[in-house]
Each structure stands twice: as structure tokens, then as C-alpha cells.
Scaffold this active site. Structure first.
Site, PDB file in Angstrom:
ATOM      1  N   PHE A   1       4.360 -30.697  27.509  1.00 54.46           N
ATOM      2  CA  PHE A   1       4.198 -29.275  27.192  1.00 54.46           C
ATOM      3  C   PHE A   1       4.949 -28.424  28.206  1.00 54.46           C
ATOM      4  O   PHE A   1       4.783 -28.588  29.420  1.00 54.46           O
ATOM      5  CB  PHE A   1       2.717 -28.885  27.212  1.00 54.46           C
ATOM      6  CG  PHE A   1       2.487 -27.397  27.018  1.00 54.46           C
ATOM      7  CD1 PHE A   1       2.405 -26.861  25.743  1.00 54.46           C
ATOM      8  CD2 PHE A   1       2.379 -26.539  28.113  1.00 54.46           C
ATOM      9  CE1 PHE A   1       2.216 -25.493  25.558  1.00 54.46           C
ATOM     10  CE2 PHE A   1       2.185 -25.169  27.936  1.00 54.46           C
ATOM     11  CZ  PHE A   1       2.099 -24.644  26.648  1.00 54.46           C
TER      12      PHE A   1
ATOM     13  N   ASP B   1      -5.219 -42.810  -4.447  1.00 50.10           N
ATOM     14  CA  ASP B   1      -4.794 -42.895  -3.040  1.00 50.10           C
ATOM     15  C   ASP B   1      -3.320 -43.292  -2.964  1.00 50.10           C
ATOM     16  O   ASP B   1      -2.570 -43.179  -3.945  1.00 50.10           O
ATOM     17  CB  ASP B   1      -5.735 -43.873  -2.302  1.00 50.10           C
ATOM     18  CG  ASP B   1      -5.895 -43.543  -0.835  1.00 50.10           C
ATOM     19  OD1 ASP B   1      -4.950 -43.849  -0.072  1.00 50.10           O
ATOM     20  OD2 ASP B   1      -6.929 -42.980  -0.435  1.00 50.10           O
TER      21      ASP B   1
ATOM     22  N   ARG C   1       3.944 -48.249  11.452  1.00 51.74           N
ATOM     23  CA  ARG C   1       3.681 -48.517  10.026  1.00 51.74           C
ATOM     24  C   ARG C   1       4.938 -48.255   9.198  1.00 51.74           C
ATOM     25  O   ARG C   1       4.854 -47.743   8.109  1.00 51.74           O
ATOM     26  CB  ARG C   1       2.519 -47.643   9.535  1.00 51.74           C
ATOM     27  CG  ARG C   1       1.751 -48.222   8.380  1.00 51.74           C
ATOM     28  CD  ARG C   1       0.946 -47.167   7.615  1.00 51.74           C
ATOM     29  NE  ARG C   1       0.062 -47.804   6.669  1.00 51.74           N
ATOM     30  CZ  ARG C   1      -0.455 -47.205   5.610  1.00 51.74           C
ATOM     31  NH1 ARG C   1      -0.203 -45.959   5.354  1.00 51.74           N
ATOM     32  NH2 ARG C   1      -1.257 -47.848   4.804  1.00 51.74           N
TER      33      ARG C   1
ATOM     34  N   LYS D   1      -6.330 -35.521  -0.675  1.00 52.72           N
ATOM     35  CA  LYS D   1      -6.583 -36.242   0.571  1.00 52.72           C
ATOM     36  C   LYS D   1      -5.289 -36.218   1.374  1.00 52.72           C
ATOM     37  O   LYS D   1      -4.288 -36.792   0.953  1.00 52.72           O
ATOM     38  CB  LYS D   1      -7.011 -37.681   0.260  1.00 52.72           C
ATOM     39  CG  LYS D   1      -7.208 -38.548   1.501  1.00 52.72           C
ATOM     40  CD  LYS D   1      -7.745 -39.919   1.110  1.00 52.72           C
ATOM     41  CE  LYS D   1      -7.851 -40.860   2.292  1.00 52.72           C
ATOM     42  NZ  LYS D   1      -8.236 -42.214   1.891  1.00 52.72           N
TER      43      LYS D   1
ATOM     44  N   ASP E   1      -3.352 -37.298   4.528  1.00 53.63           N
ATOM     45  CA  ASP E   1      -3.421 -38.381   5.516  1.00 53.63           C
ATOM     46  C   ASP E   1      -2.355 -38.190   6.595  1.00 53.63           C
ATOM     47  O   ASP E   1      -1.405 -37.407   6.453  1.00 53.63           O
ATOM     48  CB  ASP E   1      -3.194 -39.708   4.768  1.00 53.63           C
ATOM     49  CG  ASP E   1      -3.865 -40.893   5.440  1.00 53.63           C
ATOM     50  OD1 ASP E   1      -4.237 -40.787   6.625  1.00 53.63           O
ATOM     51  OD2 ASP E   1      -3.990 -41.945   4.779  1.00 53.63           O
TER      52      ASP E   1
ATOM     53  N   SER F   1      -6.716 -39.344   9.116  1.00 56.97           N
ATOM     54  CA  SER F   1      -5.582 -39.850   9.883  1.00 56.97           C
ATOM     55  C   SER F   1      -5.866 -41.315  10.174  1.00 56.97           C
ATOM     56  O   SER F   1      -6.508 -41.632  11.176  1.00 56.97           O
ATOM     57  CB  SER F   1      -5.397 -39.043  11.165  1.00 56.97           C
ATOM     58  OG  SER F   1      -4.357 -39.592  11.929  1.00 56.97           O
ATOM     59  N   GLY F   2      -5.471 -42.169   9.250  1.00 55.60           N
ATOM     60  CA  GLY F   2      -5.764 -43.595   9.402  1.00 55.60           C
ATOM     61  C   GLY F   2      -7.247 -43.784   9.662  1.00 55.60           C
ATOM     62  O   GLY F   2      -7.642 -44.550  10.527  1.00 55.60           O
TER      63      GLY F   2
ATOM     64  N   ASP G   1     -11.486 -33.365  14.000  1.00 59.87           N
ATOM     65  CA  ASP G   1     -11.686 -32.347  15.028  1.00 59.87           C
ATOM     66  C   ASP G   1     -11.991 -31.000  14.392  1.00 59.87           C
ATOM     67  O   ASP G   1     -11.817 -30.816  13.180  1.00 59.87           O
ATOM     68  CB  ASP G   1     -10.456 -32.266  15.946  1.00 59.87           C
ATOM     69  CG  ASP G   1      -9.180 -31.974  15.169  1.00 59.87           C
ATOM     70  OD1 ASP G   1      -9.099 -30.886  14.578  1.00 59.87           O
ATOM     71  OD2 ASP G   1      -8.276 -32.831  15.133  1.00 59.87           O
TER      72      ASP G   1
ATOM     73  N   ASP H   1     -11.596 -45.782   8.674  1.00 62.44           N
ATOM     74  CA  ASP H   1     -11.197 -46.777   7.670  1.00 62.44           C
ATOM     75  C   ASP H   1     -12.172 -47.939   7.654  1.00 62.44           C
ATOM     76  O   ASP H   1     -12.106 -48.782   6.763  1.00 62.44           O
ATOM     77  CB  ASP H   1      -9.783 -47.302   7.976  1.00 62.44           C
ATOM     78  CG  ASP H   1      -8.729 -46.522   7.198  1.00 62.44           C
ATOM     79  OD1 ASP H   1      -9.092 -45.521   6.560  1.00 62.44           O
ATOM     80  OD2 ASP H   1      -7.551 -46.912   7.235  1.00 62.44           O
TER      81      ASP H   1
ATOM     82  N   GLU I   1     -25.723 -54.546  -8.816  1.00 55.93           N
ATOM     83  CA  GLU I   1     -25.083 -53.530  -7.956  1.00 55.93           C
ATOM     84  C   GLU I   1     -24.815 -52.249  -8.740  1.00 55.93           C
ATOM     85  O   GLU I   1     -25.000 -51.146  -8.233  1.00 55.93           O
ATOM     86  CB  GLU I   1     -23.780 -54.080  -7.380  1.00 55.93           C
ATOM     87  CG  GLU I   1     -23.977 -55.053  -6.232  1.00 55.93           C
ATOM     88  CD  GLU I   1     -22.642 -55.596  -5.715  1.00 55.93           C
ATOM     89  OE1 GLU I   1     -22.459 -55.659  -4.498  1.00 55.93           O
ATOM     90  OE2 GLU I   1     -21.783 -55.964  -6.546  1.00 55.93           O
TER      91      GLU I   1
HETATM   92  C1  DGJ Z   1      -5.261 -44.557   5.834  1.00 47.12           C
HETATM   93  C2  DGJ Z   1      -6.509 -43.990   5.225  1.00 47.12           C
HETATM   94  O1  DGJ Z   1      -7.503 -43.876   6.185  1.00 47.12           O
HETATM   95  C3  DGJ Z   1      -6.927 -44.878   4.073  1.00 47.12           C
HETATM   96  O2  DGJ Z   1      -8.139 -44.420   3.528  1.00 47.12           O
HETATM   97  C4  DGJ Z   1      -5.841 -44.904   3.044  1.00 47.12           C
HETATM   98  O3  DGJ Z   1      -5.700 -43.619   2.501  1.00 47.12           O
HETATM   99  C5  DGJ Z   1      -4.551 -45.372   3.680  1.00 47.12           C
HETATM  100  N1  DGJ Z   1      -4.220 -44.617   4.840  1.00 47.12           N
HETATM  101  C6  DGJ Z   1      -3.417 -45.286   2.689  1.00 47.12           C
HETATM  102  O4  DGJ Z   1      -2.228 -45.570   3.254  1.00 47.12           O
END
Ligand code: DGJ
Length: 736
Positions: free
Chosen positions: A282, A368, A445, A478, A480, A529-530, A536, A550, A616
Site C-alpha cells: 500500500f 453453478d 486454479r 452467486k 465467486d 470466495s472458494g 466480511d 466449501d 432421505e
Molecule cells: C468455489 C465455491 O465455493 C463452490 O461452491 C463452487 O461455486 C466452486 N467455486 C465453483 O468453481
């Protein structure tokens, strides 16, 4: 009036319903912290300050022969580097002559009703009858650098927010090398602990409590995102503080980029905590007339343990941070395609999953990753936000219509900030990727990061996603972000301004979020975010809910959600029931336990319905009925953590109580049952001692007093990860 000023003495007091925060501008114009703790009115806390001469703590020139005045030992509101304070500063500058001194002294103040917005940044909002704001202006008499230190008091939330704006009122440019938003100095040499929330991918926000020591304790992210690894929050408490007793302070950063939060004990046992944008990577050049706005920190104090601290934060987030209709409305129950199909699908398979979702009772189908460009795995196509017609052969609008025709809402996954090398976007705009000239950028990734500090990139993304969201009836998004930022270098900034890239990146992200959420206010936004890598308060200003992790294994989730719950309400914690054996851990857990853990959150499913057993499916049907009936309690009820950190124990228990205390839920989960074990009695909390409750299962009729003082016996539980979920409803005798 929540903010008062003792005029002659320049003593400023901020009062909330249960707390007081006080500081003053002393005779030298130094902004000196005096007190933060339980509500105390009509008191000038200047008497607490006991100046002593301390060797090797230098004195400012205007203190003359008074060797007791030193920036190094005084509790300060906005400490600066280069004026004799050797502790952690909030402000560090490089002046045009190469020097680093900045000595800010009091100029004046302004009090206004309400709470102003922070330009370009997320921030707590409040009406003029809900908050008051105090701005203190400080100035360096040589360079005319100014700091406008901003405080807002929200009395009914017991919250004080802090931030700072740095202005260059001089004639030369200056480089800001560090601007932290908040400092909390404590004069009293009490022994204290700090609590932070560390983590990793699939294991976010694990609560950790450690004693403070002489020297520094620091948590941070230098990743350009608030991160999976440390949450941007800190709790400072007495050694003896528990859920229900003792003193505790929380600091929560309303920011989603790199941050630092540091607590240190000095030579005379004073404690200083600072929080703000991480100074690493920064540097911000401030030309004459320019200003820099730092993000906000939320402060709250509890004299009655972590429970009250949590309640204060949950109330604030639900009422003064999360916006839009979904802040209070029930959100549709989704079935997300990720764990159902990953990248392996075409429209036929998706439609059969969606049909299964309808039969289960889900209300929303979320498509997704994998629907765009030529994406069949994670190596390509980020940036090419048009449908992959090899997979969705009918095109997106028709596919969306088909989903709607089944009676489901349609939601879609995007990852706006990223670019794949193998994408049309990269072939067209290689310069839009963050990369350092002459160096091969770091891949993660297989993907790279778009330069969100560029206005043209943000503009392009706004147009792209506006068209996508207008192209059909998309009601859920969503968003990401599956890697952290490296190669911090923008082609659009001159060499000497590259230190601005990371924060400008965040400003670009916030700008895009703000514009899209304003244009599509009815679209429910989930950020991610993964998993919970950007969980936050900054993100919560734009999205009412965040994918928590996840890791959908309910036994791991209990610990993750326990840590998360200290800071963030269940309304924003997305928790889904997934397949068993679990895809992340391979653990086999009953549908009952999976449902019970996901239910107290923003509830949904991530699984392939065709792989479920009949039993189930029946259980899911019941879960959905239960959730619809009790969602308000599960996501907005007042939380009581009945047992300590499940990371270190074999059981977990938590309660949620309605605001009128007429209804409550209690979840008890046992990780490892023991043969012939003693009876477990749980003492409940948050009930009305005078009210009588009907407890189900068990059909007991008991007073709140009995349930809280004598406890509720838990039935004998057997098998793998057994769980029991109680609902307590107010019992009225005939005629009552
Ligand atoms: C990370 C996310 O947390 C998952 O739920 C899924 O959306 C994957 N990315 C897809 O790449």
C-alpha cells in the site's frame, strides 16, 4: 444526544445505551484517548491519565521542559509515525522532502445527526434519529496534511464506528504509506486475551483465544481479499471473560481486501489495538487538494461476556449493514448444482436435477460453475460470460424459462473478477489482467485476476452482467472469487503509483457491486470466495448472505459456524445440506444431523436428488416444512451458544430465541456418544423466566426459570453423530 462536548475542556463523549467512549484534545492539541467501557455519564476521565517522565520516550518541542509529555506513552486516538511514538501508528507518510514526520494537532470538530456514507466504500448506515456523527479535524502545521477522524455512535446498537479521511491541504504531494482506520489504547495494565478467527480452505473462522503478551500479536491478510486464513475481526477480553460474564471489545472491519489487526502491550503495560488496510503493498500518492478515505471499523463493547458482544454485532449487521428486501424477507430455498454435478452436465441432466429439486420442495435452482464459454473444467473461459451451447443447448433464456416452468426461480454463478488465459476475453484484452511487465504471472486454479482498478474493466463487467441479468428471469446470483491476488501491477497507473493497485482493486469491486445491486435490487446476491474467503462486513453491505465454506460436512461445519457466529448473524451464513458420504471428508452423517446444522443458517441444498434414498427424500420434505415454519427464528433469532468451542469437544449446542421470547429452538449434537454416559442437562438461556414453554420432542411443559436454572435433560443419544432439535413454544393455559 449521544455525543457531548465539554466545551472549555475539549472533552468528547460518545454514549450508546450501555457504553461510553471518551477522548479529549489536550492543551497541546494532542487527541488523547481517555475511556471506553460501560456507560458512565457526567464524568471527565482526564483524571485517569497519570503522565510520568519515562526514559527514552522523547518530548514534542512545544512541550518545552515538560518531560512528562510524550507521544510514546500517551493513550492516543490517531497515532502517527515520526513524532516520537514508537508504538504501532495509524498514519505513516513520506513527505515531499523524503522525511516521514507527521504531527497532527487539533483544529476543530463538527457534530451532525445521522451517519454519512463513505465515498466508494461500504459502511454502516443509520437515519438521523438512529445515530450521531462526530468529525475531529487534526492538522500538521508544517505540511498541512489533515486527518478527519470520524466517529458515529449508534446508541440502540451499542456500536461506535470509526474511520478517517486524510486530506492534503498543503502545496506539495505526499505519499501515504500506511493509513489505518482505528486505534484503541488502554491505559489500565490489565491482563487480557485476544480472540481471532483463523482458517484455511474448507476450515474457515476457527475461534482461537490467546493471552496478550509484551510485544505484538497480529492477524492479517496480504492476499487482496479478507481471506480464508484470518477474518478481519478481533475480540479483546479479560482473562476471565466467558459467554455470559466479563468485559469484551470487538473490532470488525468493513472491508474485503488486505487488512491488518494488531494488538500490542508496551513497556508500561498499556495495550494498543490498531486495525486497517494492510500497509504491505500500500502506498497512496496524495496531491494537494486530494483526499483518501479509509474504510470503517465497527466497535462494540460488552460488560456481560461474548453473548452480548455477539448480539450487538448481529443486530447491527441485520439492521444497519445488510440492505434490500432480503434483509428481512425469507429467502427462497435453493438447490445448487455444484455438488450435484460439478462440471459434468448438460441441460437435460440439469433439468432432471431441477425436477428432483421441485419434488423435494426447493424453490430455486442455482446453476453453478461451468455454464459459459467452453468451460468443462477449471482451465478455461473465465471472462466469456455467454452460455456454452454445447451444454445448455437451448440457450440460457429458454433454459431459464424451463426452470421457471417447473415452478423454480433461477439463479446463476459468476466469477466477474477473474480471467482465464484460455478465453476470448484474454485474447482480446491481455492488458486487462494483473501482471508485472516481463514476469510470468502466478496462476492459481489456472486462473488470473482482472485489473479491477481500471475503470474500463469495471465498465465492461457492468455492461456484461447487466446484459446477462436482463437476458432472462435471473433472480439469484452467486458471485465467486477463487484465488487471491498476486502480480500487483496495473498498466493504467504510473510506476510510482503501483502501491495504489490493491485498494483501487477493492474500490472497483465495490463500484461494480454497487452499480449491479442498484440496477437489479430484487436479485438476491450470494457472495463467495472458494467458500468463506471473503466473509466480511464489507461484502455484507452488498450481499445479504455469504457462502460460509466449501466444507459442507456438518460435523466440521459446527465448528466453522460456531466461530462465524461470534461476529456474523445466521441470516447471512449460507449452510446447505449435501450428500452423505460427504464430498470433502468422506464422513457419513444422518440426514437429520445434516439438516439440523444447515437449518440454523441461510438454508439450502447442494446435492443430486436422484441419488437420495426414499427415506432421505421424506426427511428433506419435513426439513423444508420445518424451515418454512421457523425460518425467522433460525435466521434472525437471538443466538445463545450453550457450550464452548466444538473444535475441542465432543458435543455442540446452540439456541435461537424469538425477540418476544415466545419461541425458541435448541440444537444439541453429539460427535461421539459414550456407552452408559451420565445424563446431559443443558441449562437454556434467553427465555423468559415467567413464561411457560411447551418443549417438543418430549412434550414437556416447563417454565423458563426451570429450563434456565435446572436445565433440560437430553435424551439418550446413540449412533454416529446423533442430533436432537427442540422447538419451544410459549404454552398458554386455557383462558390466558
Ligand atoms: C468455489 C465455491 O465455493 C463452490 O461452491 C463452487 O461455486 C466452486 N467455486 C465453483 O468453481
Amino acid at each position: 444526544m449521544s455525543i457531548t462536548v465539554a466545551q472549555g475542556e475539549r472533552v468528547f463523549s460518545l454514549h450508546t445505551n450501555n457504553t461510553t467512549y471518551q477522548f479529549r484534545a489536550d492543551a497541546y492539541g494532542i487527541l488523547q484517548h481517555l475511556y471506553y467501557g460501560p456507560l458512565v455519564t457526567n464524568t471527565n476521565f482526564t483524571y485517569l491519565w497519570q503522565p510520568r517522565e519515562r526514559g527514552f520516550s522523547g518530548n514534542p518541542a512545544d512541550a518545552g521542559t515538560n518531560r512528562r509529555i510524550s507521544f510514546d506513552t500517551m493513550p492516543l486516538e490517531f497515532p502517527c509515525h515520526g513524532c516520537g511514538d514508537y508504538r504501532e501508528p495509524c498514519l505513516e507518510v513520506r513527505n515531499s522532502d523524503g522525511s516521514n514526520s507527521v504531527d497532527l494537532r487539533y483544529v476543530g470538530y463538527e457534530i451532525t445527526d445521522g451517519k454519512p456514507k463513505l465515498p466508494g466504500l461500504p459502511a454502516v448506515f443509520a437515519d438521523s434519529d438512529q445515530a450521531q456523527t462526530l468529525q475531529i479535524t487534526l492538522e500538521d502545521s508544517i505540511t498541512h496534511i489533515r486527518a478527519i477522524v470520524q466517529y458515529s455512535a449508534l446508541p440502540s446498537s451499542d456500536v461506535i464506528t470509526r474511520s478517517v479521511r486524510i486530506e492534503n491541504a498543503g502545496t506539495s504531494s505526499v505519499t501515504l504509506e500506511r493509513v489505518l482506520s482505528c486505534c484503541l489504547d488502554f491505559m489500565q495494565p490489565d491482563s487480557r486475551d485476544i480472540i481471532s478467527f483463523y482458517g484455511r480452505y474448507a476450515g474457515e473462522r476457527t475461534m482461537e483465544r490467546t493471552p496478550l503478551h509484551h510485544g505484538q500479536s497480529r492477524i492479517e491478510s496480504t492476499r487482496g481479499a479478507s481471506s480464508l486464513h484470518f477474518n478481519p475481526a478481533l475480540i479483546l477480553c479479560d482473562r476471565t471473560t466467558t459467554e455470559t460474564s466479563g468485559s469484551a471489545y470487538a473490532l470488525l472491519f468493513v472491508y474485503s481486501g488486505s487488512f491488518i489487526a494488531q494488538a500490542g502491550v508496551d513497556q508500561i503495560d498499556q495495550t494498543r489495538i490498531v486495525m486497517g488496510i494492510h500497509p504491505q503493498d500500500f502506498a497512496w500518492e496524495l496531491q494537494p487538494g486530494d483526499f483518501f478515505q479509509a474504510p470503517e471499523v465497527i466497535l462494540t463493547y460488552s460488560a456481560t461476556g461474548f453473548e452480548t458482544l455477539t448480539h450487538n454485532l448481529h443486530r447491527l449487521i441485520n439492521q444497519h449493514l445488510i440492505r434490500g428486501k432480503y434483509a428481512s424477507q425469507r429467502r427462497p430455498i435453493p438447490l445448487n448444482s455444484w455438488e450435484a454435478a460439478y462440471f459434468e452436465y448438460d441441460d437435460e441432466k440439469l433439468l432432471s436435477i431441477a425436477k428432483g429439486a421441485v419434488d423435494l420442495g426447493a424453490e430455486l435452482f442455482v446453476l453453478d460453475d461451468g455454464w459459459f464459454g467452453s468451460r468443462n473444467d477449471d482451465t478455461s473461459s473465465l471472462g466469456d460470460w455467454h452460455v456454452n451451447t454445447d451444454k445448455i443447448r437451448c440457450g440460457l433464456p429458454v433454459f431459464c424459462e424451463k426452470i421457471n416452468a417447473l415452478g423454480l426461480k433461477f439463479g446463476i454463478w459468476i466469477e466477474p473478477e477473474m480471467i482465464s488465459r484460455n478465453s476470448d476475453l484474454y485474447r482480446l484484452h491481455p492488458d486487462w489482467m494483473l501482471a508485472i511487465p516481463g514476469r510470468a504471472p502466478i496462476s492459481s486454479r489456472w486462473q488470473f485476476v482482472l485489473d479491477m482498478s481500471r475503470q474500463d474493466v469495471v465498465e465492461y463487467l457492468f455492461d456484461t452482467f447487466s446484459s446477462l441479468l436482463s437476458s432472462c428471469n435471473i433472480e439469484y446470483v452467486k458471485w465467486d472469487m477463487n484465488r487471491n491476488i498476486g502480480d500487483i501491477w496495473s498498466q493504467q497507473l504510473p510506476d510510482k503509483r503501483q502501491g495504489e493497485v490493491l485498494h483501487r482493486y477493492m474500490l472497483g469491486v465495490y463500484d461494480l457491486l454497487q452499480r449491479l445491486t442498484s440496477k437489479f435490487p430484487d436479485v438476491l446476491l450470494e457472495t463467495c470466495s472458494g467458500g468463506g474467503g471473503r466473509f466480511d462486513a464489507g461484502m455484507l453491505y452488498y450481499s445479504p448472505q455469504i457462502w460460509c465454506s466449501d466444507n459442507t460436512d456438518p460435523i466440521d461445519r459446527v465448528t466453522i459456524q460456531y466461530g462465524t457466529s461470534f461476529l456474523y448473524p445466521f441470516s447471512c451464513i449460507i449452510a446447505h445440506v449435501s450428500a452423505s458420504p460427504n464430498h470433502q471428508t468422506g464422513r457419513t452423517v444422518s440426514m437429520e444431523a445434516r439438516g439440523a446444522v444447515a437449518m440454523t443458517g441461510s438454508f439450502g441444498y447442494s446435492l443430486d436428488p436422484s441419488r437420495l434414498s426414499t427415506q432421505e427424500k421424506e426427511q428433506i420434505g419435513k426439513q423444508i416444512v420445518d424451515y418454512k415454519e421457523n425460518w425467522e427464528l433460525y435466521s434472525h433469532g437471538t443466538l445463545y451458544r450453550l457450550l464452548p468451542n466444538p473444535a475441542n469437544r465432543s458435543e455442540a449446542a446452540w439456541m435461537l430465541v424469538s425477540p418476544d421470547r415466545c419461541k425458541a429452538s435448541l440444537t444439541y449434537l453429539l460427535k461421539s456418544p459414550i456407552a452408559n454416559s451420565p445424563v446431559k442437562y443443558l441449562k437454556l438461556r434467553g427465555l423468559d423466566p415467567e413464561k411457560v414453554y411447551f418443549v417438543k420432542p418430549g412434550n414437556l411443559i416447563l417454565s423458563g426459570a426451570a429450563l434456565m436454572h435446572a436445565g433440560l435433560p437430553i435424551p439418550e443419544l446413540r449412533g454416529d453423530y446423533p442430533v436432537v432439535q427442540f422447538i419451544l413454544t410459549r404454552h398458554l393455559n386455557p383462558g390466558e
